[in-house]
Design a protein around this motif. Structure first.
Motif: not given
Length: 194
Positions: A181-190, A31-46
């Motif tokens: 695309l490179r990782m054949d990932a589904s995209v989850f938009r945060l 799963t590729c987590i995408m979204g604007p800067s500051g939306c919590g992507k890295t926090t979610l991983l942490r």
């Protein structure tokens, strides 16, 4: 087992980054987590890696799993060479030749025995990627894994990474649709409004 977040809230002071967040990441999928800067992507991983604790809610499905990670920072031991940096997180049974082979496959060839402090940013990124993969994770977290790599190197490293992690649970943060695309990932938009 799937990874499920139930009503997860995480704040830093007055700033709430995630609010009552619910989602399930499927076992064995990328799963590729995408979204604007500051939306919590890295926090979610942490939170998923256990480096942060949620203020509210729970995270299920991670107990006992071996985790591998590529952070935004390289997190390498600067005085050690590439092989030693990878060896630190691997089983002692993993042959040195396997580490050398993996590093060579991502384009680190003539610098294997130099301290990584002498490496370019792109070379350090590739060592960090190999280290995460060869730690034999059941789940792998990738925070902007291709950052600092030129397009040709992204293609080589992306193909290698895709082959190595095929069938494993992979959660990747990226701003680049090509990475998904490179990782054949589904995209989850945060989104900011979560």
């Amino acid at each position: 087992m799937d990874i499920t977040l139930k009503n997860v809230t995480k704040s830093y002071g007055d700033l709430t980054v995630l609010r009552q967040f619910n989602h399930t990441f499927r076992e064995g999928e990328t799963t590729c987590i995408m979204g604007p800067s500051g939306c919590g992507k890295t926090t979610l991983l942490r939170l998923l890696m256990g480096l942060e604790k949620p203020d509210e809610g729970e995270i299920l499905g991670l107990s006992g799993l071996r985790m591998g990670a590529v952070f935004q920072e390289y997190r390498l031991c600067e005085n050690l060479n590439a092989i030693s940096n990878v060896r630190m997180v691997c089983s002692h049974a993993l042959p040195k030749e396997r580490i050398t082979q993996a590093l060579t496959q991502v384009g680190i060839t003539d610098s294997l025995y130099k301290p990584v402090r002498d490496y370019s940013g792109g070379m350090k990124r590739r060592v960090a990627i190999v280290r995460a993969v060869l730690s034999d994770p059941e789940i792998c977290f990738l925070d902007e894994p291709f950052e600092g790599l030129d397009e040709a190197t992204r293609s080589v490293v992306g193909s290698w990474l895709y082959r190595q992690l095929s069938g494993k649970t992979v959660l990747m943060v990226s701003h680049d649709e090509e990475d998904a695309l490179r990782m054949d990932a589904s995209v989850f938009r945060l989104d900011q409004d979560i």
